[in-house]
Design a protein around this motif. Structure first.
Motif, PDB file in Angstrom:
ATOM      1  N   GLY A  79      31.398  51.534  46.053  1.00  0.00           N
ATOM      2  CA  GLY A  79      32.236  50.937  45.002  1.00  0.00           C
ATOM      3  C   GLY A  79      33.518  50.375  45.594  1.00  0.00           C
ATOM      4  N   LEU A  80      34.103  51.126  46.526  1.00  0.00           N
ATOM      5  CA  LEU A  80      35.347  50.670  47.158  1.00  0.00           C
ATOM      6  C   LEU A  80      35.122  49.378  47.943  1.00  0.00           C
ATOM      7  N   LEU A  85      35.805  43.544  48.206  1.00  0.00           N
ATOM      8  CA  LEU A  85      35.150  42.224  48.275  1.00  0.00           C
ATOM      9  C   LEU A  85      35.523  41.355  47.062  1.00  0.00           C
ATOM     10  N   PHE A  86      35.382  41.921  45.854  1.00  0.00           N
ATOM     11  CA  PHE A  86      35.723  41.166  44.637  1.00  0.00           C
ATOM     12  C   PHE A  86      37.216  40.823  44.624  1.00  0.00           C
ATOM     13  N   PHE A 103      35.935  36.976  39.330  1.00  0.00           N
ATOM     14  CA  PHE A 103      35.936  38.069  40.314  1.00  0.00           C
ATOM     15  C   PHE A 103      37.044  39.098  40.031  1.00  0.00           C
ATOM     16  N   PHE A 104      38.124  38.630  39.405  1.00  0.00           N
ATOM     17  CA  PHE A 104      39.198  39.554  38.984  1.00  0.00           C
ATOM     18  C   PHE A 104      38.632  40.576  37.984  1.00  0.00           C
ATOM     19  N   VAL A 105      37.875  40.061  37.007  1.00  0.00           N
ATOM     20  CA  VAL A 105      37.280  40.942  35.994  1.00  0.00           C
ATOM     21  C   VAL A 105      36.267  41.902  36.649  1.00  0.00           C
ATOM     22  N   LEU A 106      35.463  41.356  37.594  1.00  0.00           N
ATOM     23  CA  LEU A 106      34.492  42.209  38.295  1.00  0.00           C
ATOM     24  C   LEU A 106      35.194  43.314  39.086  1.00  0.00           C
ATOM     25  N   ALA A 107      36.326  42.959  39.743  1.00  0.00           N
ATOM     26  CA  ALA A 107      37.078  43.958  40.517  1.00  0.00           C
ATOM     27  C   ALA A 107      37.594  45.063  39.587  1.00  0.00           C
TER      28      ALA A 107
END
Ligand code: HEM
Length: 133
Positions: A79-80, A85-86, A103-107
């Motif tokens: 997960g880290l 990566l995201f 990608f912000f939302v995915l992070a």
């Protein structure tokens, strides 16, 4: 191990600092603020993230739980990796603001997943609370 609980609180505090510094940098990037390229903005998050990772490793060794041996810690480490990566895609590598937002939302979702794993000691994260008994 009288230091275990204080270290765990430090780990949680560093997790919150890591998340808030990521969100702040993202908003500065999206607004085109000069703060985004400030030397402090580039260095401080790395120092926070290094201390954060170190605190997690010391906690894990203290309770003899190891990634790739115990599922929940494997899930946390993978997960880290995804969160980093995201995060890089969200701040720099994605081609435009729409993808950076994606990608912000995915992070953020990945971060929430990891907190669920930390609380439940289970790779199914928050889902185990939905399943009931
Ligand atoms: C973005 C990454 C991470 C986040 C958001 C995170 C978050 C958390 C949180 C919120 C807790 C407290 C859980 C609770 O007691 O309610 C915790 C505990 C812990 N974390 Fe992390 N953590 C992360 C990465 C890591 C890594 C990479 C490791 C180890 C390699 C690690 C190892 C641990 C250990 C051993 C505990 C103590 C568990 C316990 O005593 O119950 N964490 N983490």
């Amino acid at each position: 191990m009288s230091w275990y609980l204080p270290l765990k609180y430090l780990h949680i505090a560093l997790a919150l600092l890591s998340l808030s510094s990521f969100m702040l940098r993202w908003f500065w990037m999206a607004r085109g603020s000069a703060w985004f390229n400030h030397a402090l903005t580039r260095r401080l998050p790395h120092m926070i993230d290094t201390a954060f990772l170190l605190s997690g490793i010391i906690l894990a060794v203290a309770i003899s739980q190891y990634p790739f041996v115990h599922d929940w810690l494997t899930a946390k480490v993978l997960g880290l990796v995804l969160y980093i990566l995201f995060g890089t895609l969200a701040l720099k590598r994605a081609p435009n603001l729409i993808w950076k937002t994606f990608f912000f939302v995915l992070a953020l979702a990945t971060f929430a997943y990891i907190v669920g794993v930390a609380r439940s000691w289970n790779p199914q994260s928050w889902l185990i609370y939905l399943a009931g008994d």
